[in-house]
Structure formats: structure tokens, C-alpha cells
Design a protein around this motif. Structure first.
Motif: not given
Length: 120
Positions: A35-38, A69-72, A101-111
Motif C-alpha cells: 500500500s502507499n503507507l505500509h 514502507a520504503n526499500k529498507s 512488478l518484481y522491483h523496488g519494495r517487492v524485490k526488497a522483501v524477497a531479498d
């Protein structure tokens, strides 16, 4: 492109992905919602239709960690879901990006989940 059509396109991607991905109790599905916040992550057993574990930036904030809710923050959510899964003897999972898309925040969760010890 309007917001409504963006969400509709994501829903079509989500359906297409879910036809191929299936989680069990031994190898549950790691679902991401953004979401936008979390950002939220949960492990789901599709056979019983139950959620095994869940965590989010919101739940980490309740534990006293100031997180956004950013990459970190997404990486911390991934590490936390991995820690909780390993406590329940879950090592292998199936990753469901939920139409994102597997990019940004979604990729950060996976990593973060991989750094925490989950295999997928």
C-alpha cells in the motif's frame, strides 16, 4: 492511465500468476501486499486456506521499531517473516508477488527473506 485501469491490470496479472503458484503446509506461499503507507507479507497454506504467519511495517512499528514502507523497511519485513518462519520450521517457500512488478519494495522483501534464511 487511470488508477482504476492500473489496478485492473494488476488484478489480471495476479490471476495469471496464481494459476501457476500453489502453497502447501511444507512449502507455503509468501504473499506480498503493497500500500502507499505500509507493506504486508504473509505465509499462506492454500490446501487449508489458512494464513500461517503474517508481518508488516505496521506490526514492526507496534513493536517499537520506527519503520517506513520504503526499500529498507521492506527488507526488514522480509527478514522478520523469515525469522518467524524459521521458528516454525519452515525453510522452503513459494514467492507470490501478487501482480506487482518484481522491483523496488517487492524485490526488497524477497531479498530480506533470502537473507533471513528462506529458500525460494
Amino acid at each position: 492511465m487511470s488508477i482504476k485501469s492500473k489496478n485492473k491490470l494488476r488484478q489480471h496479472r495476479k490471476i495469471r500468476i496464481r494459476k501457476k503458484i500453489f502453497g502447501t503446509a511444507d512449502q507455503p506461499r509468501l504473499v506480498i501486499f503493497r500500500s502507499n503507507l505500509h507493506i504486508y507479507a504473509q505465509l499462506v497454506d492454500d490446501i487449508t486456506g489458512s494464513t500461517l504467519l503474517t508481518t508488516s511495517t505496521l506490526s514492526l512499528k507496534d513493536n517499537g521499531i520506527n519503520i517506513r514502507a520504503n526499500k529498507s523497511g521492506s527488507t526488514l519485513v522480509g527478514k522478520e517473516i523469515a525469522r518467524l518462519a524459521i521458528e516454525k520450521q519452515i525453510i522452503k517457500i513459494v514467492f507470490d508477488r501478487n501482480g506487482y512488478l518484481y522491483h523496488g519494495r517487492v524485490k526488497a522483501v524477497a531479498d530480506g527473506a533470502r537473507e533471513g534464511g528462506l529458500k525460494f
